[in-house]
Scaffold this active site. Structure first.
Site, PDB file in Angstrom:
ATOM      1  N   PRO A   1       0.836  -1.203   0.000  1.00  0.00           N
ATOM      2  CA  PRO A   1       0.000   0.000   0.000  1.00  0.00           C
ATOM      3  C   PRO A   1       0.870   1.253   0.000  1.00  0.00           C
ATOM      4  O   PRO A   1       1.785   1.381   0.807  1.00  0.00           O
ATOM      5  CB  PRO A   1      -0.788  -0.134   1.302  1.00  0.00           C
ATOM      6  CG  PRO A   1      -0.850  -1.599   1.559  1.00  0.00           C
ATOM      7  CD  PRO A   1       0.475  -2.124   1.091  1.00  0.00           C
ATOM      8  N   GLU A   2       0.614   2.153  -0.935  1.00  0.00           N
ATOM      9  CA  GLU A   2       1.403   3.366  -1.061  1.00  0.00           C
ATOM     10  C   GLU A   2       0.588   4.560  -0.592  1.00  0.00           C
ATOM     11  O   GLU A   2      -0.506   4.403  -0.052  1.00  0.00           O
ATOM     12  CB  GLU A   2       1.881   3.514  -2.504  1.00  0.00           C
ATOM     13  CG  GLU A   2       2.757   2.344  -2.937  1.00  0.00           C
ATOM     14  CD  GLU A   2       3.330   2.521  -4.326  1.00  0.00           C
ATOM     15  OE1 GLU A   2       3.313   3.636  -4.867  1.00  0.00           O
ATOM     16  OE2 GLU A   2       3.810   1.511  -4.895  1.00  0.00           O
TER      17      GLU A   2
ATOM     18  N   HIS B   1      -5.711 -13.860   9.915  1.00  0.00           N
ATOM     19  CA  HIS B   1      -4.774 -12.762   9.663  1.00  0.00           C
ATOM     20  C   HIS B   1      -5.343 -11.400  10.065  1.00  0.00           C
ATOM     21  O   HIS B   1      -4.761 -10.380   9.713  1.00  0.00           O
ATOM     22  CB  HIS B   1      -4.325 -12.720   8.203  1.00  0.00           C
ATOM     23  CG  HIS B   1      -3.731 -14.007   7.719  1.00  0.00           C
ATOM     24  ND1 HIS B   1      -2.702 -14.639   8.386  1.00  0.00           N
ATOM     25  CD2 HIS B   1      -4.036 -14.788   6.641  1.00  0.00           C
ATOM     26  CE1 HIS B   1      -2.386 -15.751   7.728  1.00  0.00           C
ATOM     27  NE2 HIS B   1      -3.174 -15.860   6.685  1.00  0.00           N
TER      28      HIS B   1
ATOM     29  N   ARG C   1       1.121 -11.127   6.000  1.00  0.00           N
ATOM     30  CA  ARG C   1       2.573 -11.310   6.125  1.00  0.00           C
ATOM     31  C   ARG C   1       3.143 -10.781   7.442  1.00  0.00           C
ATOM     32  O   ARG C   1       4.313 -10.974   7.735  1.00  0.00           O
ATOM     33  CB  ARG C   1       3.278 -10.624   4.953  1.00  0.00           C
ATOM     34  CG  ARG C   1       2.808 -11.120   3.592  1.00  0.00           C
ATOM     35  CD  ARG C   1       3.605 -10.481   2.482  1.00  0.00           C
ATOM     36  NE  ARG C   1       3.033 -10.734   1.178  1.00  0.00           N
ATOM     37  CZ  ARG C   1       3.556 -10.329   0.024  1.00  0.00           C
ATOM     38  NH1 ARG C   1       4.672  -9.627   0.036  1.00  0.00           N
ATOM     39  NH2 ARG C   1       2.972 -10.592  -1.122  1.00  0.00           N
TER      40      ARG C   1
ATOM     41  N   ARG D   1      23.656  13.350  -6.687  1.00  0.00           N
ATOM     42  CA  ARG D   1      23.220  11.964  -6.493  1.00  0.00           C
ATOM     43  C   ARG D   1      23.441  11.167  -7.777  1.00  0.00           C
ATOM     44  O   ARG D   1      22.914  11.504  -8.829  1.00  0.00           O
ATOM     45  CB  ARG D   1      21.759  11.904  -6.085  1.00  0.00           C
ATOM     46  CG  ARG D   1      21.480  12.623  -4.772  1.00  0.00           C
ATOM     47  CD  ARG D   1      20.316  12.005  -4.074  1.00  0.00           C
ATOM     48  NE  ARG D   1      20.023  12.690  -2.812  1.00  0.00           N
ATOM     49  CZ  ARG D   1      19.327  12.151  -1.819  1.00  0.00           C
ATOM     50  NH1 ARG D   1      18.843  10.932  -1.943  1.00  0.00           N
ATOM     51  NH2 ARG D   1      19.099  12.822  -0.717  1.00  0.00           N
TER      52      ARG D   1
END
Length: 275
Positions: A2-3, A91, A109, A154
């Protein structure tokens, strides 16, 4: 994983219900997450009123007068509202119980987290998990000049630099690929080589991509559901490159290419994103 749009969609969903309500009970069914859920967390927050629900990067912040609960959804987790009498699923590791609502944290997880930051220790943004996060992508300070200055020197690939989260937060794997396609920037380009003009294009692309995802409720990650338990819809319909390896580019019909960067899949058009 999930972002930002998925987490922000979840935040908006829980905020409409939790804010101003007294948490009757917090139940931990499995404490072995990325970091153990504190043993005394239930007694710390039960019977206390939720003042607001915030977000910092991919962390949900459930704010009480005496501190903040920090929640991370992990790789495939969700925080969803369920009917009062619905049976807990496998879960489902933690539960927030209000008078007329229940929320369950589902995390197969167990890469997520539920932690506590006591207000006596200072502002929650000083917590070690939050203190080094970059600027929010919709912050007024996230400007092309800011991005240009932070990228100077960078040598790392721009895709990996965006994922690091120390310059701008919330641009995870899916949205980084989509933003770079929209900006016509090759994901392997050295971050420090981007000109001011390309930083301006990329800044706008990041904001546009995340805004569009938010408007549609987040992406359809395989395990992702929003706070009401419904899947998102954005990338099922609108992704330009993500998970479209071999399919024709929407702009030039060149097959989309898939490469691995830092053990994560990257998708791009080798013609539209030559450099």
């Amino acid at each position: 994983m999930p972002e930002l749009p998925e987490v922000e969609t979840t935040r908006r969903g829980i905020a409409t219900i939790m804010t101003g309500k007294v948490l009757q009970n917090f139940v931990v069914y499995e404490s072995r997450m990325r970091w153990p859920i504190p043993d005394d967390l239930a007694t710390t927050i039960a019977g206390r009123r939720v003042l607001s629900c915030g977000r910092r990067g991919k962390y949900l912040l459930i704010n009480f007068e005496h501190g903040t609960q920090i929640v991370h959804l992990g790789m495939s987790g969700s925080l969803r509202r369920v009917p009062v009498h619905e049976t807990r699923r496998k879960h489902d590791h933690a539960e927030w119980i209000f008078e007329e609502a229940r929320f369950l944290l589902h995390d197969p997880r167990r890469f997520g987290a539920v932690l506590w930051h006591d207000a006596a220790r200072g502002p929650v943004d000083k917590h070690p998990l939050l203190a080094k996060l970059g600027i929010e992508p919709f912050d007024t300070q996230f400007t092309p000049d800011y991005l240009y200055q932070r990228l100077r020197g960078r040598t790392q690939a721009i895709k990996q630099t965006l994922l690091a989260g120390d310059i701008v937060v919330g641009v995870g794997n899916i949205y980084a690929s989509e933003s770079l396609f929209l900006a016509r920037i090759n994901p392997r380009t050295a971050a420090g080589s981007l000109s001011r003009a390309r930083c301006q294009t990329l800044t706008q692309a990041i904001q546009d991509t995340l805004h569009n995802a938010l408007e549609s409720g987040g992406s359809t990650l395989r395990d992702y559901v929003n706070a009401t338990g419904e899947p998102g819809a954005y990338f099922a319909l609108h992704s330009a490159v993500y998970e479209k390896s071999g399919q024709p580019c929407l702009l030039c019909a060149t097959p989309i290419k898939r490469i691995i960067q830092g053990q994560r899949a990257t998708y791009y058009c080798p013609k539209c994103q030559r450099r």
